[in-house]
Design an enzyme around this catalytic site. Structure first.
Site, mmCIF file in Angstrom:
data_model
loop_
_atom_site.group_PDB
_atom_site.id
_atom_site.type_symbol
_atom_site.label_atom_id
_atom_site.label_comp_id
_atom_site.label_asym_id
_atom_site.label_seq_id
_atom_site.Cartn_x
_atom_site.Cartn_y
_atom_site.Cartn_z
ATOM 1 N N ASP A 120 0.840 -1.190 0.000
ATOM 2 C CA ASP A 120 0.000 0.000 0.000
ATOM 3 C C ASP A 120 0.879 1.245 0.000
ATOM 4 O OD1 ASP A 120 -2.303 1.496 -0.022
ATOM 5 O OD2 ASP A 120 -3.062 0.773 1.907
ATOM 6 N N GLY A 121 0.285 2.356 -0.355
ATOM 7 C CA GLY A 121 0.981 3.633 -0.317
ATOM 8 C C GLY A 121 0.834 4.287 1.049
ATOM 9 N N ALA A 122 1.346 5.515 1.164
ATOM 10 C CA ALA A 122 1.219 6.292 2.400
ATOM 11 C C ALA A 122 1.230 7.764 2.038
ATOM 12 C CB ALA A 122 2.357 5.967 3.370
ATOM 13 N N ASP A 123 0.641 8.565 2.905
ATOM 14 C CA ASP A 123 0.603 10.009 2.691
ATOM 15 C C ASP A 123 1.817 10.694 3.304
ATOM 16 O OD1 ASP A 123 -2.018 10.019 1.418
ATOM 17 O OD2 ASP A 123 -2.771 9.447 3.388
ATOM 18 N N GLY A 134 -4.771 7.480 4.835
ATOM 19 C CA GLY A 134 -6.192 7.744 4.934
ATOM 20 C C GLY A 134 -6.679 9.003 4.270
ATOM 21 N N GLY A 136 -7.180 9.256 1.351
ATOM 22 C CA GLY A 136 -8.147 8.756 0.372
ATOM 23 C C GLY A 136 -9.426 8.247 1.019
ATOM 24 N N GLU A 142 -7.829 -0.289 5.691
ATOM 25 C CA GLU A 142 -6.388 -0.455 5.475
ATOM 26 C C GLU A 142 -5.709 -0.930 6.760
ATOM 27 O OE1 GLU A 142 -5.591 2.900 1.986
ATOM 28 O OE2 GLU A 142 -5.450 3.473 4.094
#
Length: 277
Positions: A120-123, A134, A136, A142
């Protein structure tokens, strides 16, 4: 503003090794350097992460623009027969629809309570591999899926690196129940008054509250200063009645893959632990 960590520089594994990015020294003098877009960097990180996927695995499928590339790649490898017997656990309705369209077999945590791997990605990512996720809107699912994984690979472009969580000046999401949301938002803001916190309800363009896959609201927290001990902050948020979950993913990532103009950096959790000491 996001700042790349100095201690990353010495441990990077360059994408030039795999031919993803051309070495400037190998280019002809007349050829200008290749400037990659942010989306191209995300794709490079995602493809590198999929190298961890093996046939027979149960996978957590992340949500967002970076994770989308990883899910696309997994679907492609399944079609080519290079991966087999994969089971995916999606972290959002959006990822569920994407995976179905790609022919990726899906299940849930009830059937597979322990996953082999999640991507997964991250901010935001701090120097110790703590994350903000989160923005998104999928932070609850998640966290449930990625908390059940043996290995959690996080993929980002270098703009997501920060010195401390909240350091980008952008939102740290908290999922809350709709009932008396203003009351909950005010209590969240008061928790971090010393950090200059401002709490805002996330809304659509028409002003209506943003609604998560779980039919909840999201309050976005904006910080002017560091919030201190992350575990203390996490406990304080979760103790508030009305809060469902927050977007700080503390001590969850096992591997970080960062794509930047100079190549790909792969950093493992124990590297961060060593740095912290």
């Amino acid at each position: 503003m996001a700042i790349a960590y100095p201690h990353f520089i010495g441990s990077q594994k360059s994408a030039m090794e795999t031919g993803m990015i051309s070495s400037p020294s190998s280019s002809s003098p007349s050829r200008p350097p290749v400037i990659l877009t942010q989306d191209e960097l995300k794709k490079i990180a995602a493809y590198k992460a999929v190298e961890y996927v093996e046939s027979g695995m149960v996978l957590g499928l992340g949500t967002g623009s970076t994770a989308k590339h990883a899910v696309d790649r997994i679907g492609e490898l399944l079609r080519q027969g290079k991966l087999k017997n994969i089971v995916g656990i999606p972290t959002s309705k959006m990822t569920h629809e994407q995976a179905v369209s790609l022919g990726i077999p899906l299940s849930d945590l009830d059937s597979y309570p322990i996953l082999d791997l999640a991507i997964d990605g991250a901010d935001e990512v701090d120097p110790y591999l703590n994350l903000v996720k989160g923005r998104g809107g999928s932070l609850l699912r998640e966290k449930m899926v990625e908390g059940a994984c043996k290995k959690f690979v996080v993929i980002v472009d270098e703009s997501k690196l920060v010195n401390y969580l909240g350091g980008s000046g952008l939102a740290m999401p908290v999922e809350i129940v709709p009932f008396c949301w203003k009351f909950t938002a005010q209590r969240l803001q008061m928790l971090f008054e010393e950090s200059g916190c401002v709490a805002k309800l996330r809304t659509y363009q028409n002003g209506e509250p943003f609604v998560t896959d779980n039919m909840n609201y999201i309050v976005d927290l904006y910080f002017k200063r560091e919030i201190g001990d992350l575990k203390v902050a996490s406990d304080a948020i979760l103790r508030l009645a009305g809060v469902v979950e927050h977007g700080m993913f503390i001590d969850m990532a096992t591997t970080l893959i960062v794509a930047g103009e100079c190549g790909v950096i792969v950093k493992d959790k124990w590297d961060s632990a060593s740095h912290r000491r």
